[in-house]
Design an enzyme around this catalytic site. Structure first.
Site, PDB file in Angstrom:
ATOM      1  N   HIS A  90       0.710  -0.969  -0.096  1.00 41.44           N
ATOM      2  CA  HIS A  90       0.010  -0.044   0.114  1.00 41.44           C
ATOM      3  C   HIS A  90       1.028   1.195   0.056  1.00 41.44           C
ATOM      4  O   HIS A  90       1.914   1.379   0.824  1.00 41.44           O
ATOM      5  CB  HIS A  90      -0.884  -0.002   1.159  1.00 41.44           C
ATOM      6  CG  HIS A  90      -1.407   1.385   1.355  1.00 41.44           C
ATOM      7  ND1 HIS A  90      -1.281   1.937   2.540  1.00 41.44           N
ATOM      8  CD2 HIS A  90      -2.520   1.968   0.630  1.00 41.44           C
ATOM      9  CE1 HIS A  90      -1.999   3.322   2.708  1.00 41.44           C
ATOM     10  NE2 HIS A  90      -2.587   3.294   1.277  1.00 41.44           N
ATOM     11  N   SER A  91       0.575   2.303  -0.987  1.00 42.72           N
ATOM     12  CA  SER A  91       1.261   3.422  -0.934  1.00 42.72           C
ATOM     13  C   SER A  91       2.879   3.268  -1.066  1.00 42.72           C
ATOM     14  O   SER A  91       3.340   2.718  -2.094  1.00 42.72           O
ATOM     15  CB  SER A  91       0.998   4.522   0.461  1.00 42.72           C
ATOM     16  OG  SER A  91       1.164   5.691   0.591  1.00 42.72           O
ATOM     17  N   LEU A  92       3.671   3.716   0.050  1.00 40.88           N
ATOM     18  CA  LEU A  92       4.837   3.521  -0.079  1.00 40.88           C
ATOM     19  C   LEU A  92       5.409   2.165  -0.261  1.00 40.88           C
ATOM     20  O   LEU A  92       6.339   1.774  -0.858  1.00 40.88           O
ATOM     21  CB  LEU A  92       5.583   4.160   0.993  1.00 40.88           C
ATOM     22  CG  LEU A  92       7.154   4.035   1.089  1.00 40.88           C
ATOM     23  CD1 LEU A  92       7.974   4.968   0.023  1.00 40.88           C
ATOM     24  CD2 LEU A  92       7.668   4.404   2.508  1.00 40.88           C
ATOM     25  N   VAL A 122       4.231   0.178  -2.245  1.00 39.71           N
ATOM     26  CA  VAL A 122       4.088  -0.441  -3.721  1.00 39.71           C
ATOM     27  C   VAL A 122       5.466  -0.393  -4.407  1.00 39.71           C
ATOM     28  O   VAL A 122       6.308  -1.004  -5.032  1.00 39.71           O
ATOM     29  CB  VAL A 122       3.159   0.289  -4.624  1.00 39.71           C
ATOM     30  CG1 VAL A 122       3.234  -0.025  -6.002  1.00 39.71           C
ATOM     31  CG2 VAL A 122       1.887  -0.066  -3.842  1.00 39.71           C
ATOM     32  N   HIS A 178      -7.444   7.397   0.055  1.00 33.32           N
ATOM     33  CA  HIS A 178      -6.049   6.837  -0.140  1.00 33.32           C
ATOM     34  C   HIS A 178      -6.024   5.459   0.798  1.00 33.32           C
ATOM     35  O   HIS A 178      -5.530   4.583   0.653  1.00 33.32           O
ATOM     36  CB  HIS A 178      -4.808   7.904   0.425  1.00 33.32           C
ATOM     37  CG  HIS A 178      -3.535   7.132   0.238  1.00 33.32           C
ATOM     38  ND1 HIS A 178      -2.924   6.593  -1.198  1.00 33.32           N
ATOM     39  CD2 HIS A 178      -2.432   6.991   1.042  1.00 33.32           C
ATOM     40  CE1 HIS A 178      -1.756   6.202  -0.849  1.00 33.32           C
ATOM     41  NE2 HIS A 178      -1.520   6.367   0.402  1.00 33.32           N
TER      42      HIS A 178
END
Length: 320
Positions: A117-119, A121, A294
């Site tokens: 998720h987010s960072l 990825v 997000h």
């Protein structure tokens, strides 16, 4: 009933009944903490959160995924209950990749599925490039940091540098390297409201993360455990076209979950390939747009759990 049918029916059961366990993995810079669910003998899944987050943020989603996998959700260095990096060291996406290497080697896995998720990825993407052949499938949950773009010219590099490396200014350096003992103190209610406001998540969702991100600081107050350096994790200065050439050529089956609010904010405009399956030459990319922001995987995991489950189970089907 055929073997696959029996196995498929079994695997569609959720992990709600599985025991949650605390894990610790030793690394040269300290301990990597996290949570696991399921039987260690099952096919493994690593879950990697975004910045200023924790492994427990995946609990609402994992509880709705198939029970035939072994889920390991880590606290990245400087987050949750994991140790911080040594003083003076910057946090960059590249420097967080060895965390995944340590988890893989600790469990002696040759192959695993990756959910970020987010960072989390871009950390997974860079791992997959540096260590090809280990990740069998990738799920990307609103992968904003993987798609930060910069003009690939002299001014673009100038702006990128000053955006990420101001922490070496004297005031910021001392603040970022001060450690948790110098962090501000809050009541639990204040800390929770700050998280809800900053991340746009519900009270219930915030409680999953806060359980690993707060420590008592005396007088009924709490401090966040986050390493302040995690606020400015450096990503590489690539243009949208450069990212397309790097990302879309992967041979690893990939499923993206994109939050509608982030699309509406124009964040993905420089990287249209994120929502264009035909741009991926190996025909191995699918995506789903979901309502929400997000952190929708914490607030509303139901909107994606079935799609992700089917995608994960394709890995088992391919091995039968």
């Amino acid at each position: 009933m055929c073997l696959f049918t029996r196995k498929y029916q079994c695997t569609m059961k959720s992990t709600l009944r599985l025991t949650e366990k605390e894990i610790q993995i030793k690394a040269p810079w300290g301990n990597i903490a996290g949570l696991s669910w399921g039987d260690p003998g099952n096919p493994p899944v690593i879950l990697c959160h975004g910045k200023l987050d924790a492994s427990s943020g995946f609990r609402p989603l994992v509880s709705r995924l198939p029970s035939c996998f072994f889920y390991v959700s880590i606290d990245l260095p400087g987050n949750g209950r994991s140790d911080h990096m040594p003083k003076g060291v910057r946090y960059t996406v590249i420097d967080l990749v060895p965390t995944i290497v340590k988890v893989m080697k600790h469990y002696k896995w040759e192959k695993f599925i990756y959910i970020g998720h987010s960072l989390g990825v871009p950390i997974g993407k860079l791992f997959n490039i540096a260590y090809p052949g280990h990740i069998t499938r990738v799920v990307e949950l609103d992968p904003i940091p993987a798609h930060h773009t910069w003009p690939c010219d002299r001014q673009g590099i100038h702006d990128w540098f000053h955006s990420y490396y101001s922490m070496y200014d004297e005031d910021k350096f001392h603040k970022f390297n001060g450690g948790p003992d110098t962090a501000p103190r809050y009541t639990y209610e204040k800390a929770q409201q700050m998280m809800m406001n900053t991340r746009g998540i519900s009270k219930e969702a915030s409680e999953h993360v806060l359980e690993r991100c707060l420590i008592p600081a005396g007088d009924g107050l709490y401090r966040f455990t986050y390493d302040q350096r995690m606020k400015e994790v450096t990503v590489l200065p690539f243009s949208g076209d450069a990212l397309r050439r790097i990302y879309t050529t992967t041979t690893t089956p990939t499923f993206g979950v994109i939050a509608k609010k982030i699309i509406d904010a124009g964040i993905y405009d420089p990287v249209p390939f994120v929502m264009d399956e035909k741009a991926w030459p190996h025909n191995n990319y699918r995506f789903k747009i979901v309502e929400g922001g997000h952190d929708v995987h914490i607030d509303d995991p139901e909107c994606m759990a079935e799609d992700i489950s089917k995608f994960l189970l394709e890995d088992l089907k391919a091995k039968l």
